[in-house]
Scaffold this motif. Structure first.
Motif, PDB file in Angstrom:
ATOM      1  N   UNK A 121       6.148  -4.655  -8.363  1.00  0.00           N
ATOM      2  CA  UNK A 121       5.136  -4.280  -7.245  1.00  0.00           C
ATOM      3  C   UNK A 121       4.659  -5.520  -6.611  1.00  0.00           C
ATOM      4  N   UNK A 122       4.816  -5.175  -5.232  1.00  0.00           N
ATOM      5  CA  UNK A 122       4.604  -6.167  -4.188  1.00  0.00           C
ATOM      6  C   UNK A 122       3.688  -5.987  -3.078  1.00  0.00           C
ATOM      7  N   UNK A 123       3.246  -7.064  -2.586  1.00  0.00           N
ATOM      8  CA  UNK A 123       2.015  -6.605  -1.468  1.00  0.00           C
ATOM      9  C   UNK A 123       2.413  -7.835  -0.313  1.00  0.00           C
ATOM     10  N   UNK A 124       3.452  -7.251   0.538  1.00  0.00           N
ATOM     11  CA  UNK A 124       4.152  -8.386   1.490  1.00  0.00           C
ATOM     12  C   UNK A 124       2.994  -8.786   2.488  1.00  0.00           C
ATOM     13  N   UNK A 125       3.074  -9.934   3.105  1.00  0.00           N
ATOM     14  CA  UNK A 125       2.081 -10.566   3.968  1.00  0.00           C
ATOM     15  C   UNK A 125       2.541 -10.519   5.351  1.00  0.00           C
ATOM     16  N   UNK A 126       3.897 -10.463   5.277  1.00  0.00           N
ATOM     17  CA  UNK A 126       4.723 -10.806   6.747  1.00  0.00           C
ATOM     18  C   UNK A 126       6.055 -10.060   6.604  1.00  0.00           C
ATOM     19  N   UNK A 127       6.694 -10.070   7.819  1.00  0.00           N
ATOM     20  CA  UNK A 127       8.103  -9.586   7.875  1.00  0.00           C
ATOM     21  C   UNK A 127       8.114  -7.928   8.092  1.00  0.00           C
ATOM     22  N   UNK A 128       9.478  -7.648   7.798  1.00  0.00           N
ATOM     23  CA  UNK A 128       9.724  -6.184   8.125  1.00  0.00           C
ATOM     24  C   UNK A 128       9.069  -5.299   6.917  1.00  0.00           C
ATOM     25  N   UNK A 129       8.828  -5.968   5.612  1.00  0.00           N
ATOM     26  CA  UNK A 129       8.252  -5.355   4.575  1.00  0.00           C
ATOM     27  C   UNK A 129       6.715  -4.921   4.957  1.00  0.00           C
ATOM     28  N   UNK A 130       6.137  -6.056   5.493  1.00  0.00           N
ATOM     29  CA  UNK A 130       4.859  -5.881   6.036  1.00  0.00           C
ATOM     30  C   UNK A 130       4.332  -4.823   6.978  1.00  0.00           C
ATOM     31  N   UNK A 131       5.542  -4.892   7.971  1.00  0.00           N
ATOM     32  CA  UNK A 131       5.369  -3.745   9.091  1.00  0.00           C
ATOM     33  C   UNK A 131       5.521  -2.443   8.398  1.00  0.00           C
ATOM     34  N   UNK A 132       6.261  -1.997   7.247  1.00  0.00           N
ATOM     35  CA  UNK A 132       6.574  -0.864   6.678  1.00  0.00           C
ATOM     36  C   UNK A 132       4.818  -0.405   6.145  1.00  0.00           C
ATOM     37  N   UNK A 133       4.546  -1.398   5.364  1.00  0.00           N
ATOM     38  CA  UNK A 133       3.368  -1.222   4.726  1.00  0.00           C
ATOM     39  C   UNK A 133       2.131  -0.891   5.628  1.00  0.00           C
ATOM     40  N   UNK A 134       2.209  -1.515   6.465  1.00  0.00           N
ATOM     41  CA  UNK A 134       1.224  -1.375   7.863  1.00  0.00           C
ATOM     42  C   UNK A 134       1.277   0.192   8.306  1.00  0.00           C
ATOM     43  N   UNK A 135       2.674   0.302   8.710  1.00  0.00           N
ATOM     44  CA  UNK A 135       3.029   1.721   8.922  1.00  0.00           C
ATOM     45  C   UNK A 135       2.228   2.930   8.107  1.00  0.00           C
ATOM     46  N   UNK A 136       2.663   2.711   6.678  1.00  0.00           N
ATOM     47  CA  UNK A 136       2.019   3.612   5.590  1.00  0.00           C
ATOM     48  C   UNK A 136       0.791   3.473   5.861  1.00  0.00           C
ATOM     49  N   UNK A 137      -0.034   2.285   5.961  1.00  0.00           N
ATOM     50  CA  UNK A 137      -1.699   2.280   5.865  1.00  0.00           C
ATOM     51  C   UNK A 137      -2.045   3.222   7.211  1.00  0.00           C
ATOM     52  N   UNK A 138      -1.562   2.996   8.386  1.00  0.00           N
ATOM     53  CA  UNK A 138      -1.804   3.614   9.401  1.00  0.00           C
ATOM     54  C   UNK A 138      -1.766   5.216   9.232  1.00  0.00           C
ATOM     55  N   UNK A 139      -0.745   5.396   8.689  1.00  0.00           N
ATOM     56  CA  UNK A 139      -0.625   6.764   8.322  1.00  0.00           C
ATOM     57  C   UNK A 139      -1.760   7.422   7.463  1.00  0.00           C
ATOM     58  N   UNK A 140      -2.086   6.592   6.335  1.00  0.00           N
ATOM     59  CA  UNK A 140      -3.157   7.192   5.576  1.00  0.00           C
ATOM     60  C   UNK A 140      -4.524   7.126   6.317  1.00  0.00           C
ATOM     61  N   UNK A 141      -4.604   6.173   7.195  1.00  0.00           N
ATOM     62  CA  UNK A 141      -5.985   6.305   7.708  1.00  0.00           C
ATOM     63  C   UNK A 141      -6.151   7.484   8.781  1.00  0.00           C
ATOM     64  N   UNK A 142      -5.115   7.693   9.586  1.00  0.00           N
ATOM     65  CA  UNK A 142      -5.048   8.830  10.427  1.00  0.00           C
ATOM     66  C   UNK A 142      -5.186  10.078   9.635  1.00  0.00           C
ATOM     67  N   UNK A 143      -4.439  10.160   8.677  1.00  0.00           N
ATOM     68  CA  UNK A 143      -4.463  11.480   7.727  1.00  0.00           C
ATOM     69  C   UNK A 143      -5.875  11.761   7.191  1.00  0.00           C
ATOM     70  N   UNK A 144      -6.353  10.585   6.689  1.00  0.00           N
ATOM     71  CA  UNK A 144      -7.701  10.748   6.059  1.00  0.00           C
ATOM     72  C   UNK A 144      -8.720  11.325   7.229  1.00  0.00           C
ATOM     73  N   UNK A 145      -8.476  10.605   8.461  1.00  0.00           N
ATOM     74  CA  UNK A 145      -9.601  10.862   9.470  1.00  0.00           C
ATOM     75  C   UNK A 145      -9.486  12.627   9.661  1.00  0.00           C
ATOM     76  N   UNK A 146      -8.328  12.943   9.793  1.00  0.00           N
ATOM     77  CA  UNK A 146      -8.079  14.728  10.141  1.00  0.00           C
ATOM     78  C   UNK A 146      -8.629  15.498   9.241  1.00  0.00           C
ATOM     79  N   UNK A 147      -8.365  14.946   7.645  1.00  0.00           N
ATOM     80  CA  UNK A 147      -8.954  15.777   6.631  1.00  0.00           C
ATOM     81  C   UNK A 147     -10.484  15.631   6.782  1.00  0.00           C
ATOM     82  N   UNK A 148     -10.920  14.632   6.990  1.00  0.00           N
ATOM     83  CA  UNK A 148     -12.605  14.444   6.846  1.00  0.00           C
ATOM     84  C   UNK A 148     -13.265  15.279   8.050  1.00  0.00           C
ATOM     85  N   UNK A 149     -12.431  15.266   9.144  1.00  0.00           N
ATOM     86  CA  UNK A 149     -13.075  16.253  10.384  1.00  0.00           C
ATOM     87  C   UNK A 149     -12.914  17.670  10.019  1.00  0.00           C
TER      88      UNK A 149
END
Length: 630
Positions: free
Chosen positions: A353-381
């Motif tokens: 289990x990893x929680x990357x702080x930098x680099x390509x892996x961090x970019x992937x995690x940030x992308x997933x987090x952005x998708x989660x935020x946008x999806x939840x926003x649509x669902x709440x609306x």
């Protein structure tokens, strides 16, 4: 997930505490899982502990518990304990029990739809490549999982162009006399009619396996070399064939928005919380390629912290799917060491289990987090808008409060054949497909009679709910029942409910309404019938009308689909299916020997008894079935 019931009275809370305290002296100093059960024996909560003797006593001190857990303790009638060898094993057992029992007070992963895979079969001399969903019982190699059927279908199409493997069933393969359309459009090498020998076909299968396990660059480099060699030898047809295969491979490796070849097999999980809800986005990477993503919305109390929600999600999600070697997280999970050990036990190897702080892996995690935020926003609306619609619906129908559970009923048949009823369920968060139900009409006299069919469906549905939830505490009762029909169907439903002793509005809590189609079955001109009220219509552009139409249409779609499935099964069935003692294996043996069910029916007892697996007694029973003997 919050319990809408009022705070417990002192007596019920004291009774629950007494139940727990009676068990405390018997608890061991070892890891394990405990279950809180209500008076009906249903699980209220499943928990795990490193030391049961230290963990469970916390529930016997209600003053230190939040209100939600006080309510849980007040409903506790018994407590069961299972010990395990380690805390990791306790976590695995807890996750399995939560998925199985769905306790009301646990954090629940509600979306239980399985992921599809790509399967290269291993039980045939000429392997086929197909989409697979469900238990992985068939021999072969499975590649995935993919986040959606669309992602699998797209990848399969490119793989067929790149490697020309067959996708037809074994029976079609065995009976082909000439190449099919798949060969003509260059998506199969036609092994069924000998257009490729077994050695060359096996080489294509090996290349496909290598490509799907991460050796795509090696396969592409080899094809480039073959294409160039063919071009130099002026074999332009072979060169063009290699070029087309390379194009198909390039589409597979380039179609994802996010790729990381060095990542290998990993899941990238992003989480976002807002408005007391959580969205978890899971991106699936296999051999460095993005196989798609899916959003999940776990059910939990509004105050549940992200680390607890994430830990519960991981435990339940990987209770069904094999964990990859690496899981990248956007947030820390509760007890990460125990969680990683438990997932490793499930996978049979180490899981990181990893929680990357930098680099390509961090970019992937940030992308997933952005998708989660946008999806939840649509669902709440969407949820907010839907709740407003439900409030307007309650006002139109004269209900005291917006309905939390709506059940819609419809029937389907063709001249009384394959008659069935269907029930769909909707709530504040939309359609709840896990609660959909079908009813095969059992009364021969009711088939073809819409009123009698509806009466049977109502009696069966509400007889069961009266038995399973007589106190209306388990969420099985609807607040609103909608019927696809007019005044006659409404009268039938009211009579059936009255026979069961169920009061409807305004005398009781259950609201009932019927939706009759307009003149010439025009959408927008529906008439609504309620007990004790004159029929009425709604303005053509009223949002509540659109909601009711959507509910009615979903029930109709589900009922029609159920009817078609029953009819299709009957059309493809065999007279042998109704013979006791004749299962799939014996039916296959009979049909392989005699050729058809008609020939089986005409066979003598001696001929039938000569088939492997058919005893003399079974042969006599089979013969009597077709010839009316005793």
């Amino acid at each position: 997930m919050t319990d809408p019931a009022p705070p417990p009275v002192d007596g019920s809370l004291a009774a629950g505490v007494a139940v727990i305290r009676r068990v405390l002296p018997t608890l061991p100093d070892s890891p394990g899982v405990y279950r809180m059960l209500d008076a009906a024996g249903d699980a209220l909560y499943v928990g795990k502990a490193k030391n049961l003797k230290r963990r469970v006593p916390s529930y016997s001190r209600p003053a230190l518990l939040p209100l939600r857990l006080q309510r849980m303790v007040s409903r506790t009638a018994s407590l069961e304990v299972v010990t395990t060898a380690s805390e990791a094993e306790a976590l695995l057992l807890e996750s399995n029990l939560i998925k199985q029992l769905k306790p009301r007070y646990n954090i629940l992963l509600r979306d239980d739809k399985s992921f599809p895979y790509i399967l290269i079969t291993g039980d045939h001399d000429w392997p086929r490549i197909v989409k697979h969903r469900g238990a992985r019982k068939r021999a072969g190699e499975y590649f995935g999982p993919f986040a959606s059927a669309g992602a699998v279908n797209e990848t399969l199409g490119h793989l067929e162009r790149a490697f020309l493997l067959r996708s037809c069933s074994d029976s079609v393969f065995a009976n082909r006399a000439r190449p099919c359309l798949m060969y003509q459009i260059k998506r199969c090498s036609a092994p069924c009619v000998g257009r490729i020998d077994q050695k060359d076909y096996a080489a294509l299968v090996a290349e496909a396996r290598a490509f799907l396990t991460g050796a795509s660059q090696r396969i592409q480099d080899g094809l480039v070399a073959r294409m160039e060699a063919a071009a130099e030898a002026l074999d332009f047809e072979t060169a063009a064939h290699c070029r087309d295969r390379l194009k198909a491979m390039a589409r597979i490796t380039a179609r994802q928005e996010v790729n990381l070849p060095r990542l290998g097999n990993a899941d990238v999980i992003g989480l976002h919380q807002a408005g007391g809800q959580t969205c978890v986005q899971v991106f699936l990477f296999r051999a460095g390629q993005n196989f798609g993503n899916r959003a999940f919305y776990p059910s939990h109390p509004p105050e549940a912290p992200a680390e607890e929600v994430l830990a519960a999600f991981l435990g339940q999600f990987y209770a069904r799917y094999e964990p990859p070697p690496e899981i990248l997280l956007s947030h820390p999970a509760a007890q990460p060491e125990v969680l990683a050990e438990a997932l490793g036990l499930r996978a049979g190897r180490k899981v990181r289990l990893g929680r990357p702080e930098r680099g390509d892996k961090r970019r992937l995690v940030a992308h997933a987090e952005t998708n989660a935020r946008e999806a939840l926003g649509r669902r709440l609306a969407e949820t907010t808008a839907h709740k407003k619609l439900l409030a307007q619906l309650a006002e139109k129908l004269g209900m005291a409060a917006p309905p939390a559970r709506i059940e819609v009923y419809d029937n389907s048949h063709v001249q009384g054949r394959h008659a069935g009823g269907a029930m769909i369920v909707a709530g504040p968060e939309g359609f709840e497909k896990a609660h959909y139900r079908t009813f095969s009409i059992k009364d021969p006299g009711a088939a073809g009679d819409d009123f009698a069919m509806m009466a049977e469906v109502m009696r069966r549905r509400f007889s069961r709910v009266l038995k399973e939830d007589p106190d209306r505490q388990r969420g099985h009762w609807p607040d609103l029942v909608l019927i696809d029909g007019g005044k006659g169907q409404l009268s039938t439903v009211l009579k059936a409910l009255d026979e069961l002793g169920i009061a409807v509005a305004p005398e009781g809590p259950l609201a009932v309404a019927a939706i009759a189609k307009g003149p010439d079955r025009n959408a927008g001109r529906e008439t609504f019938h309620l007990p004790g009220r004159a029929p009425f219509t709604l303005p053509e552009r009223d949002p509540v009308l659109y909601l009711l139409q959507r509910l009615r249409d979903e029930a109709h779609r589900f009922a029609i689909g159920t009817h078609r499935a029953k009819r299709g099964k009957a059309l493809t069935g065999s007279p042998l299916d109704s013979v006791p003692g004749i299962g799939a294996r014996r039916k296959r043996a009979l049909l392989n020997h005699f050729g058809s069910a008609r020939e089986v029916a005409a066979a003598s007892i001696d001929d039938l008894a000569g088939i492997e697996g058919i005893s003399r007694a079974l042969a006599e029973r089979l013969h009597n079935h077709f010839h009316g003997g005793d």
